[in-house]
Design a protein around this motif. Sequence first.
Motif, PDB file in Angstrom:
ATOM      1  N   GLY A   1     -66.007   3.671  11.394  1.00  0.00           N
ATOM      2  CA  GLY A   1     -64.832   4.417  11.808  1.00  0.00           C
ATOM      3  C   GLY A   1     -63.637   4.131  10.933  1.00  0.00           C
ATOM      4  N   THR A   2     -62.507   4.649  11.340  1.00  0.00           N
ATOM      5  CA  THR A   2     -61.259   4.495  10.610  1.00  0.00           C
ATOM      6  C   THR A   2     -60.443   3.377  11.247  1.00  0.00           C
ATOM      7  N   TYR A   3     -59.933   2.509  10.397  1.00  0.00           N
ATOM      8  CA  TYR A   3     -59.156   1.347  10.837  1.00  0.00           C
ATOM      9  C   TYR A   3     -57.850   1.295  10.060  1.00  0.00           C
ATOM     10  N   GLU A   4     -56.901   0.549  10.609  1.00  0.00           N
ATOM     11  CA  GLU A   4     -55.635   0.358   9.914  1.00  0.00           C
ATOM     12  C   GLU A   4     -55.166  -1.084  10.080  1.00  0.00           C
ATOM     13  N   LEU A   5     -54.881  -1.710   8.962  1.00  0.00           N
ATOM     14  CA  LEU A   5     -54.215  -3.010   8.944  1.00  0.00           C
ATOM     15  C   LEU A   5     -52.738  -2.750   8.681  1.00  0.00           C
ATOM     16  N   VAL A   6     -51.873  -3.405   9.423  1.00  0.00           N
ATOM     17  CA  VAL A   6     -50.431  -3.286   9.207  1.00  0.00           C
ATOM     18  C   VAL A   6     -49.901  -4.691   8.923  1.00  0.00           C
ATOM     19  N   PHE A   7     -49.308  -4.852   7.748  1.00  0.00           N
ATOM     20  CA  PHE A   7     -48.801  -6.140   7.289  1.00  0.00           C
ATOM     21  C   PHE A   7     -47.281  -6.145   7.412  1.00  0.00           C
ATOM     22  N   ALA A   8     -46.714  -7.111   8.098  1.00  0.00           N
ATOM     23  CA  ALA A   8     -45.262  -7.222   8.289  1.00  0.00           C
ATOM     24  C   ALA A   8     -44.655  -7.985   7.114  1.00  0.00           C
ATOM     25  N   VAL A   9     -44.545  -7.308   5.981  1.00  0.00           N
ATOM     26  CA  VAL A   9     -44.051  -7.976   4.773  1.00  0.00           C
ATOM     27  C   VAL A   9     -42.527  -8.057   4.735  1.00  0.00           C
ATOM     28  N   GLY A  10     -41.846  -7.180   5.455  1.00  0.00           N
ATOM     29  CA  GLY A  10     -40.381  -7.237   5.489  1.00  0.00           C
ATOM     30  C   GLY A  10     -39.891  -8.553   6.055  1.00  0.00           C
ATOM     31  N   ALA A  11     -40.511  -8.988   7.134  1.00  0.00           N
ATOM     32  CA  ALA A  11     -40.133 -10.272   7.744  1.00  0.00           C
ATOM     33  C   ALA A  11     -40.448 -11.424   6.794  1.00  0.00           C
ATOM     34  N   TYR A  12     -41.554 -11.317   6.064  1.00  0.00           N
ATOM     35  CA  TYR A  12     -41.906 -12.354   5.087  1.00  0.00           C
ATOM     36  C   TYR A  12     -40.825 -12.458   4.011  1.00  0.00           C
ATOM     37  N   PHE A  13     -40.458 -11.340   3.421  1.00  0.00           N
ATOM     38  CA  PHE A  13     -39.451 -11.380   2.352  1.00  0.00           C
ATOM     39  C   PHE A  13     -38.073 -11.769   2.872  1.00  0.00           C
ATOM     40  N   ALA A  14     -37.765 -11.436   4.114  1.00  0.00           N
ATOM     41  CA  ALA A  14     -36.478 -11.836   4.689  1.00  0.00           C
ATOM     42  C   ALA A  14     -36.415 -13.343   4.933  1.00  0.00           C
ATOM     43  N   GLY A  15     -37.580 -13.964   5.120  1.00  0.00           N
ATOM     44  CA  GLY A  15     -37.615 -15.395   5.413  1.00  0.00           C
ATOM     45  C   GLY A  15     -38.022 -16.223   4.221  1.00  0.00           C
ATOM     46  N   ALA A  16     -39.296 -16.184   3.876  1.00  0.00           N
ATOM     47  CA  ALA A  16     -39.865 -17.069   2.861  1.00  0.00           C
ATOM     48  C   ALA A  16     -39.332 -16.808   1.461  1.00  0.00           C
ATOM     49  N   ALA A  17     -38.951 -15.603   1.188  1.00  0.00           N
ATOM     50  CA  ALA A  17     -38.509 -15.270  -0.168  1.00  0.00           C
ATOM     51  C   ALA A  17     -37.104 -14.678  -0.116  1.00  0.00           C
ATOM     52  N   ALA A  18     -36.229 -15.278   0.650  1.00  0.00           N
ATOM     53  CA  ALA A  18     -34.914 -14.708   0.957  1.00  0.00           C
ATOM     54  C   ALA A  18     -33.989 -14.559  -0.246  1.00  0.00           C
ATOM     55  N   GLU A  19     -34.357 -15.117  -1.394  1.00  0.00           N
ATOM     56  CA  GLU A  19     -33.465 -14.959  -2.543  1.00  0.00           C
ATOM     57  C   GLU A  19     -33.433 -13.513  -3.045  1.00  0.00           C
ATOM     58  N   ARG A  20     -34.383 -12.702  -2.562  1.00  0.00           N
ATOM     59  CA  ARG A  20     -34.431 -11.305  -2.978  1.00  0.00           C
ATOM     60  C   ARG A  20     -34.752 -10.444  -1.762  1.00  0.00           C
ATOM     61  N   PRO A  21     -33.853  -9.575  -1.337  1.00  0.00           N
ATOM     62  CA  PRO A  21     -34.159  -8.756  -0.166  1.00  0.00           C
ATOM     63  C   PRO A  21     -35.328  -7.812  -0.460  1.00  0.00           C
ATOM     64  N   GLY A  22     -36.101  -7.549   0.549  1.00  0.00           N
ATOM     65  CA  GLY A  22     -37.255  -6.685   0.377  1.00  0.00           C
ATOM     66  C   GLY A  22     -36.936  -5.228   0.635  1.00  0.00           C
TER      67      GLY A  22
END
Length: 120
Positions: A64-85
């Motif tokens: 069947g059809t599946y979807e993965l959704v990755f919350a990368v905005g929260a990652y870049f806002a936290g772990a990589a905050a030197e550059r906004p996503g």
Amino acid sequence: MPQPETRRLTTHVLDTAHGRPATGVTVRLARLSGGAREELAQAVTNADGRCDAPLLAGEAMRPGTYELVFAVGAYFAGAAAERPGYLDEVPVRFTIEPGLGHYHVPLLIAPYAYSTYRGS
């Protein structure tokens, strides 16, 4: 046909802008059918950018059809905050076909771009 124990869905997230695994990214999995969406799993990537267990395995891996959704905005806002996503959530929609075993769906991310492929 692969044995049920070899049928599984895994993922990992790599931060290509910083050359490291993306730790702490929330990943959601859903099965899509017609207009319906069935939420199946949610996990958070570990220090290696991987989920600790398959998101789907064995008999639950139905075609069947599946979807993965990755919350990368929260990652870049936290772990990589030197550059906004630029990205917030990255959806990856794919089809699981009958008779195939391991599906690995990696996501490569940077603040302004992403790519994916069917891994092994």
